[in-house]
Design a protein around this motif. Structure first.
Motif, PDB file in Angstrom:
ATOM      1  N   PRO A 127       0.820  -1.234   0.000  1.00  0.00           N
ATOM      2  CA  PRO A 127       0.000   0.000   0.000  1.00  0.00           C
ATOM      3  C   PRO A 127       0.840   1.264   0.000  1.00  0.00           C
ATOM      4  O   PRO A 127       1.097   1.831   1.049  1.00  0.00           O
ATOM      5  CB  PRO A 127      -0.799  -0.123   1.308  1.00  0.00           C
ATOM      6  N   ASN A 128       1.262   1.734  -1.177  1.00  0.00           N
ATOM      7  CA  ASN A 128       1.952   3.023  -1.278  1.00  0.00           C
ATOM      8  C   ASN A 128       1.507   3.796  -2.508  1.00  0.00           C
ATOM      9  O   ASN A 128       2.141   4.761  -2.898  1.00  0.00           O
ATOM     10  CB  ASN A 128       3.476   2.820  -1.310  1.00  0.00           C
ATOM     11  N   ALA A 129       0.436   3.354  -3.167  1.00  0.00           N
ATOM     12  CA  ALA A 129      -0.070   4.065  -4.329  1.00  0.00           C
ATOM     13  C   ALA A 129      -1.358   4.780  -3.945  1.00  0.00           C
ATOM     14  O   ALA A 129      -1.766   4.802  -2.788  1.00  0.00           O
ATOM     15  CB  ALA A 129      -0.311   3.090  -5.475  1.00  0.00           C
ATOM     16  N   GLN A 130      -2.035   5.394  -4.959  1.00  0.00           N
ATOM     17  CA  GLN A 130      -3.228   6.167  -4.665  1.00  0.00           C
ATOM     18  C   GLN A 130      -4.329   5.295  -4.073  1.00  0.00           C
ATOM     19  O   GLN A 130      -5.133   5.754  -3.271  1.00  0.00           O
ATOM     20  CB  GLN A 130      -3.736   6.844  -5.946  1.00  0.00           C
ATOM     21  N   ASN A 131      -4.447   4.058  -4.532  1.00  0.00           N
ATOM     22  CA  ASN A 131      -5.488   3.186  -4.020  1.00  0.00           C
ATOM     23  C   ASN A 131      -5.018   2.350  -2.839  1.00  0.00           C
ATOM     24  O   ASN A 131      -5.624   1.355  -2.490  1.00  0.00           O
ATOM     25  CB  ASN A 131      -5.991   2.260  -5.133  1.00  0.00           C
ATOM     26  N   ALA A 132      -3.896   2.725  -2.228  1.00  0.00           N
ATOM     27  CA  ALA A 132      -3.336   1.966  -1.121  1.00  0.00           C
ATOM     28  C   ALA A 132      -4.120   2.229   0.156  1.00  0.00           C
ATOM     29  O   ALA A 132      -4.856   3.203   0.282  1.00  0.00           O
ATOM     30  CB  ALA A 132      -1.877   2.363  -0.901  1.00  0.00           C
ATOM     31  N   ALA A 133      -3.928   1.349   1.151  1.00  0.00           N
ATOM     32  CA  ALA A 133      -4.597   1.513   2.436  1.00  0.00           C
ATOM     33  C   ALA A 133      -4.037   2.709   3.193  1.00  0.00           C
ATOM     34  O   ALA A 133      -4.748   3.350   3.964  1.00  0.00           O
ATOM     35  CB  ALA A 133      -4.441   0.242   3.259  1.00  0.00           C
ATOM     36  N   THR A 134      -2.732   2.988   3.030  1.00  0.00           N
ATOM     37  CA  THR A 134      -2.103   4.155   3.659  1.00  0.00           C
ATOM     38  C   THR A 134      -1.148   4.802   2.669  1.00  0.00           C
ATOM     39  O   THR A 134      -0.696   4.167   1.709  1.00  0.00           O
ATOM     40  CB  THR A 134      -1.303   3.751   4.919  1.00  0.00           C
ATOM     41  N   VAL A 135      -0.864   6.072   2.906  1.00  0.00           N
ATOM     42  CA  VAL A 135       0.176   6.780   2.161  1.00  0.00           C
ATOM     43  C   VAL A 135       1.240   7.221   3.156  1.00  0.00           C
ATOM     44  O   VAL A 135       0.975   7.370   4.353  1.00  0.00           O
ATOM     45  CB  VAL A 135      -0.390   8.003   1.396  1.00  0.00           C
ATOM     46  N   ARG A 136       2.421   7.478   2.621  1.00  0.00           N
ATOM     47  CA  ARG A 136       3.583   7.781   3.470  1.00  0.00           C
ATOM     48  C   ARG A 136       4.012   9.226   3.282  1.00  0.00           C
ATOM     49  O   ARG A 136       4.151   9.706   2.150  1.00  0.00           O
ATOM     50  CB  ARG A 136       4.732   6.835   3.123  1.00  0.00           C
ATOM     51  N   LEU A 137       4.249   9.941   4.406  1.00  0.00           N
ATOM     52  CA  LEU A 137       4.700  11.334   4.391  1.00  0.00           C
ATOM     53  C   LEU A 137       5.962  11.451   5.236  1.00  0.00           C
ATOM     54  O   LEU A 137       5.962  11.106   6.420  1.00  0.00           O
ATOM     55  CB  LEU A 137       3.616  12.261   4.948  1.00  0.00           C
TER      56      LEU A 137
ATOM     57  N   VAL B 207      -2.835  17.491   0.126  1.00  0.00           N
ATOM     58  CA  VAL B 207      -3.291  16.102   0.262  1.00  0.00           C
ATOM     59  C   VAL B 207      -2.201  15.194  -0.310  1.00  0.00           C
ATOM     60  O   VAL B 207      -1.956  15.199  -1.516  1.00  0.00           O
ATOM     61  CB  VAL B 207      -4.621  15.875  -0.486  1.00  0.00           C
ATOM     62  N   PRO B 208      -1.459  14.445   0.525  1.00  0.00           N
ATOM     63  CA  PRO B 208      -0.396  13.566   0.031  1.00  0.00           C
ATOM     64  C   PRO B 208      -0.962  12.476  -0.879  1.00  0.00           C
ATOM     65  O   PRO B 208      -2.006  11.895  -0.590  1.00  0.00           O
ATOM     66  CB  PRO B 208       0.195  12.958   1.306  1.00  0.00           C
ATOM     67  N   ILE B 209      -0.306  12.237  -1.989  1.00  0.00           N
ATOM     68  CA  ILE B 209      -0.668  11.167  -2.919  1.00  0.00           C
ATOM     69  C   ILE B 209       0.518  10.217  -3.023  1.00  0.00           C
ATOM     70  O   ILE B 209       1.600  10.615  -3.457  1.00  0.00           O
ATOM     71  CB  ILE B 209      -1.036  11.731  -4.307  1.00  0.00           C
ATOM     72  N   GLY B 210       0.349   8.988  -2.620  1.00  0.00           N
ATOM     73  CA  GLY B 210       1.470   8.063  -2.633  1.00  0.00           C
ATOM     74  C   GLY B 210       2.502   8.493  -1.594  1.00  0.00           C
ATOM     75  O   GLY B 210       2.178   8.981  -0.513  1.00  0.00           O
ATOM     76  N   ARG B 211       3.757   8.385  -1.925  1.00  0.00           N
ATOM     77  CA  ARG B 211       4.842   8.763  -1.029  1.00  0.00           C
ATOM     78  C   ARG B 211       5.201  10.225  -1.250  1.00  0.00           C
ATOM     79  O   ARG B 211       5.470  10.637  -2.381  1.00  0.00           O
ATOM     80  CB  ARG B 211       6.054   7.871  -1.282  1.00  0.00           C
ATOM     81  N   ALA B 212       5.211  11.034  -0.177  1.00  0.00           N
ATOM     82  CA  ALA B 212       5.480  12.470  -0.295  1.00  0.00           C
ATOM     83  C   ALA B 212       6.622  12.851   0.635  1.00  0.00           C
ATOM     84  O   ALA B 212       6.776  12.303   1.729  1.00  0.00           O
ATOM     85  CB  ALA B 212       4.234  13.277   0.048  1.00  0.00           C
ATOM     86  N   THR B 213       7.444  13.799   0.162  1.00  0.00           N
ATOM     87  CA  THR B 213       8.577  14.313   0.938  1.00  0.00           C
ATOM     88  C   THR B 213       8.473  15.829   1.017  1.00  0.00           C
ATOM     89  O   THR B 213       8.334  16.501  -0.002  1.00  0.00           O
ATOM     90  CB  THR B 213       9.914  13.938   0.288  1.00  0.00           C
ATOM     91  N   VAL B 214       8.545  16.380   2.242  1.00  0.00           N
ATOM     92  CA  VAL B 214       8.460  17.830   2.444  1.00  0.00           C
ATOM     93  C   VAL B 214       9.639  18.261   3.308  1.00  0.00           C
ATOM     94  O   VAL B 214       9.931  17.638   4.330  1.00  0.00           O
ATOM     95  CB  VAL B 214       7.140  18.240   3.126  1.00  0.00           C
TER      96      VAL B 214
END
Length: 462
Positions: free
Chosen positions: A355-365, A436-443
């Motif tokens: 689960p790291n894509a748009q339809n994943a259960a969670t996204v990573r920030l 709104v994070p989509i997939g894996r996001a880095t800030v």
């Protein structure tokens, strides 16, 4: 010992904060270097008031730097970071007392006649006077000795840097620099005696008269006069061994020592202090690694001990054994699914069905925060702080609207901030970013003028 210009503008408390909570080791090392560059003279002056020779002062200042570095990276001291100078001088004074006790309190305090508190004052007039007198003494040196004086004392080159400048070996550079330092110290004593010692010794007055010295023209202080006064103080058979002049010279030099000795030992300290800082940081990293490895080994030992089969036990019931094997397999799968993503997130993120894509259960920030700042993440309620080799790593449901809000520390610059990786940009104040994070996001939160940003990491390169 040099420093980047940006560090000279950081207040004392800000430097202490960067040592305690740095972005990386380079930042911690630079902050420590600026602290000791800023207060090297103050520590040296304190030691001059408590010790009686050049070498002991230099040694105790290095011990002070070592002790202060350990306490700074430990995070407990100083309790009042804005009083850094007084804290360092206190450590230097304690190290001086320890040195005297270890030597049986030999000899009187060299500057006991000076008033208390003078070690904490700068005297620009006396500094200018000592520098001018050192130049007068250096003019009586040979061309090679004057060259060493310029490189070693005026440019503060030492060790390999001095050897390169003189085109000689490092061993010879150290030897010549030490000899020149002693020569300079003796020469200054002779010049002080020539200026102020005439009333105390008729024989000295005769030496000065024969040399045409009237005390008003510095060019009359020649190499011959310098060497003659030094021989007048000497103890060999050919020297005069004048106890009166020797005593008066020691008394007259007291007023110059707090300025003179820090100048003479500055080149050596400028080379040694960075070496001490690097050594202490290396030891600290090794200790942390050893503790971590020791904990891992202990944990592995417990697991192996508990999992070791009983060689004497016999498997009488194969149905029961098979049932336990199934339970073990289920337990292993559970550990892999629950703990694996936390320990090895980069590996699990690359799996096709993880689960790291748009339809994943969670996204990573992931969020990177510079020293002196904090970032509050809503709605998760997580507060991200700067740390060495680790960043804020958050997982949330897809479609969650996230607001990142910066919290400035007491000693931050106060300039406009940049949110690198925030797709929606920042508001007018620059203190927050919403998206709104989509997939894996880095800030990355970037302070104006900050040079320690891990640019590759902020651009998503792993």
């Amino acid at each position: 010992m040099t420093t980047e210009p940006r560090w000279t503008r950081v207040p004392d408390a800000g430097l202490v904060e960067r040592v305690r909570r740095p972005i990386d080791r380079d930042e911690r090392e630079a902050a420590l270097g600026e602290i000791f560059r800023r207060y090297q003279k103050a520590m040296s002056t304190v030691c001059v008031y408590n010790l009686d020779d050049l070498d002991r002062v230099a040694d105790v200042v290095q011990l002070t730097v070592e002790a202060a570095t350990k306490e700074l990276i430990g995070g407990d001291n100083p309790r009042e970071p804005d009083k850094l100078r007084a804290w360092l001088c206190g450590i230097a004074r304690n190290r001086c007392h320890e040195d005297r006790r270890s030597r049986g309190n030999e000899g009187p305090l060299p500057l006991k006649t000076l008033t208390a508190g003078e070690d904490e004052k700068d005297d620009p007039r006396r500094l200018d006077e000592v520098n001018r007198m050192l130049d007068i003494v250096a003019d009586t040196f040979t061309p090679q000795q004057r060259k060493i004086y310029q490189f070693h004392i005026r440019q503060e080159l030492h060790g390999k840097a001095l050897a390169t400048a003189l085109s000689i070996s490092a061993k010879n550079a150290h030897k010549f620099a030490y000899e020149n330092k002693i020569r300079l110290n003796e020469g200054l004593g002779a010049l002080i005696l020539a200026k102020h010692g005439r009333p105390f010794c008729a024989q000295l007055a005769g030496i000065l008269d024969r040399s045409g010295w009237d005390g008003r023209r510095d060019e009359r202080f020649t190499r011959v006069l310098r060497q003659r006064i030094i021989r007048h103080l000497g103890t060999c058979r050919k020297c005069d061994n004048c106890g009166i002049c020797d005593q008066q010279q020691s008394r007259l030099k007291m007023a110059y020592a707090p300025v003179l000795i820090p100048i003479l030992i500055a080149p050596e300290l400028s080379e040694k202090i960075p070496e001490i800082i690097r050594r202490i940081l290396d030891e600290d990293e090794r200790d942390r690694t050893d503790k971590r490895d020791g904990l891992n080994l202990a944990t592995a030992g417990v697991i192996l001990t508990n999992a070791a089969p009983d060689q004497k036990a016999k498997k009488d019931n194969w149905v029961l054994d098979g049932f336990f094997d199934v339970l073990k397999a289920i337990f292993v799968i559970f550990l892999v699914v629950t703990i694996g993503p936390k320990l090895f997130p980069s590996v699990f993120d690359k799996l096709p069905n993880w689960p790291n894509a748009q339809n994943a259960a969670t996204v990573r920030l992931e969020i990177w925060v510079p020293g002196g700042y904090q970032v509050y993440v809503a709605p998760t309620g997580v507060t991200c702080t700067p740390s060495v080799g680790k960043n804020c790593d958050i997982r949330m449901r897809p479609g969650t609207r996230v607001t990142l809000t910066s919290r400035r520390g007491e000693f931050t610059s106060g300039g406009p901030l940049t949110w690198m990786g925030c797709p929606a940009g920042s508001n007018s104040t620059g203190d927050s970013c919403t998206f709104v994070p989509i997939g894996r996001a880095t800030v990355c939160l970037i302070e104006p003028g900050y040079e320690g940003v891990p640019w590759d990491w902020c651009r998503g390169k792993r």
